[in-house]
Write an enzyme that holds these catalytic residues in place. Structure first.
Site, PDB file in Angstrom:
ATOM      1  N   CYS A 190       0.819  -1.393  -0.001  1.00  0.00           N
ATOM      2  CA  CYS A 190      -0.008  -0.052   0.036  1.00  0.00           C
ATOM      3  C   CYS A 190       0.853   1.238   0.001  1.00  0.00           C
ATOM      4  CB  CYS A 190      -0.925   0.091   1.358  1.00  0.00           C
ATOM      5  SG  CYS A 190      -1.380  -1.646   1.704  1.00  0.00           S
ATOM      6  N   TYR A 244      21.966  -7.990  -3.645  1.00  0.00           N
ATOM      7  CA  TYR A 244      21.151  -6.947  -2.754  1.00  0.00           C
ATOM      8  C   TYR A 244      19.957  -7.001  -3.162  1.00  0.00           C
ATOM      9  CZ  TYR A 244      26.173  -5.644  -2.210  1.00  0.00           C
ATOM     10  OH  TYR A 244      27.657  -5.442  -2.035  1.00  0.00           O
TER      11      TYR A 244
END
Ligand SMILES: Cc1ncc(COP(=O)(O)O)c(C=O)c1O
Length: 401
Positions: free
Chosen positions: A352, A381
């Site tokens: 969200c 990463y």
């Protein structure tokens, strides 16, 4: 490669509930082994390559790399313990700012090859621990020196005020502290000033700067040191994945530079992360929904930056390809979901937040619900730098091929 990824996607899909869209990391260990072997083969004779495990510490990745590289670099007590547990035979080096006293003790007990000292305070703590425990310890001084006009990359750790390494004006004090301790042996210096380096010539110029600095200090302070750690920092061009840092050519040119600098008797150690593992990883999100919002298309995938923060962390559109999936069954006469044909679409996840974007306005030939978005160069990463608990979504599946 994409055939193998397609097959793996189908195999993964067959082993989960049909109504659950796929979300997975796939790692190609054979490709990793090939790439790391090639990296080692072209290294100049007096060079070593350690793997910076912070890029991806998955056990299978470490197991694949262990027989190939010269050692592993750890940047925390957690990494040290994990690396030692997975591969007790592999030499370890220990760097990173803000080391706890307990972590320094752990490194000394483990007998790591070298601790990379980040500050005078840390050096003092090491001296005290060694004294108390009557143990010896080998160190490198990590130095933050001026870049002397070299162009910076988008991720620089030095050449300007940063929390990393000692300033040159602290060097004399550091050397005096080393001399005062009968337990500490200074092996040499450590530099890691830039990551994300895409330009071979600039990286070579950086090596030259390190070499000259090493030679100057060795002479100025009459030091008997023979190890120079030149860090990692070889980049991946996520915007142009075909544009690759030519490691082979870099090593050839480095060899000439070593010869010219008369450093053949000095051990030069790399500690690379991103360049070693980025290419072996793929992050797959199956498309859950396609929307048209304020004039733009959005494809919502099963997953997002809570699994794969790399594009958000580095602020880029991540490269991807599409594998066709089973289209969702539509009820006759009912709602017909949006399909994209020859349009630009933004690829987002389930969070969200408007920051949950993996690639913005990317042209696609065709995309529909049920297709798979396969993000390439997702082996470094990626999962381990992601905010995995945000919204408590399920983790991705992980498959090693
Ligand atoms: C001290 C040090 N060495 C090595 C690395 C590995 O860098 P890269 O993954 O860019 O090769 C890092 C990355 O942050 C680092 O901080």
């Amino acid at each position: 490669m994409s055939t193998q990824i397609n097959k793996t996607i189908i195999a993964l899909k067959e082993t989960q509930a049909p109504e659950t869209p796929l979300c997975a990391y796939i790692y190609d260990l054979a490709a990793l082994t090939r790439h790391a072997t090639e990296m080692m083969q072209v290294l100049p004779k007096n060079c070593e390559l350690y793997y910076a495990s912070k890029a991806n510490p998955e056990e299978q990745i470490l197991n694949a790399l262990a027989p190939i590289v010269d050692g592993f670099e750890a940047a925390s007590g957690g990494e040290l313990a994990w690396l030692h547990q997975c591969q007790p035979q592999v030499p370890l080096i220990f760097g990173g700012p803000g080391k706890l006293v307990s972590e320094l003790e752990q490194a000394i007990e483990l007998g790591v090859e070298a601790i990379h000292v980040e500050s005078l305070t840390e050096l003092n703590r090491i001296a005290e621990i060694c004294q108390q425990k009557e143990k010896n310890c080998q160190i490198l001084l990590r130095m933050n020196i001026s870049l002397q006009g070299l162009p910076a990359t988008k991720l620089t750790m030095g050449g300007k005020p940063t929390p990393f390494g000692l300033s040159e004006n602290e060097l004399a004090d550091a050397l005096a502290m080393v001399k005062a301790s009968s337990h500490i042996k200074l092996l040499g210096f450590h530099f890691h000033l830039m990551s994300h380096q895409l330009d071979r010539q600039v990286h070579l110029a950086l090596m030259k700067l390190y070499f000259n600095t090493f030679i100057t200090w060795k002479k100025r302070y009459a030091l008997d040191v023979n190890l120079l750690n030149v860090g990692g920092g070889i980049g991946i061009d996520y915007a142009n994945p075909e544009q690759r840092f030519d490691w082979r050519l870099f090593c050839q040119e480095l060899d000439v530079l070593i010869e010219e600098s008369q450093l053949s008797a000095v051990k030069i150690r790399f500690e690379c992360g991103r360049y070693v593992t980025a290419d072996c990883g793929f992050y797959v999100m199956q498309v859950l929904d396609i929307k048209h919002n304020h004039g733009q298309y959005f494809a919502v995938g099963h997953g997002g930056t809570h699994h794969f923060r790399t594009p958000a962390a580095q602020n880029h559109d991540h490269p991807f390809f599409i594998v066709n999936g089973e289209p969702e069954k539509e009820i006759e006469g009912g709602f017909s979901s949006i399909k994209i044909n020859q349009e630009a679409v933004t690829l987002v996840g389930q969070l969200c937040t408007p920051k949950d974007v993996l690639a913005t306005q990317q042209y696609v030939e065709k995309l529909q619900i049920g297709d798979y978005l396969v993000f390439t160069q997702a082996g470094a990463y990626a999962w381990n730098i992601s905010h995995q608990n945000f919204l408590m979504h399920a983790p991705p599946r992980v498959q090693f091929i």
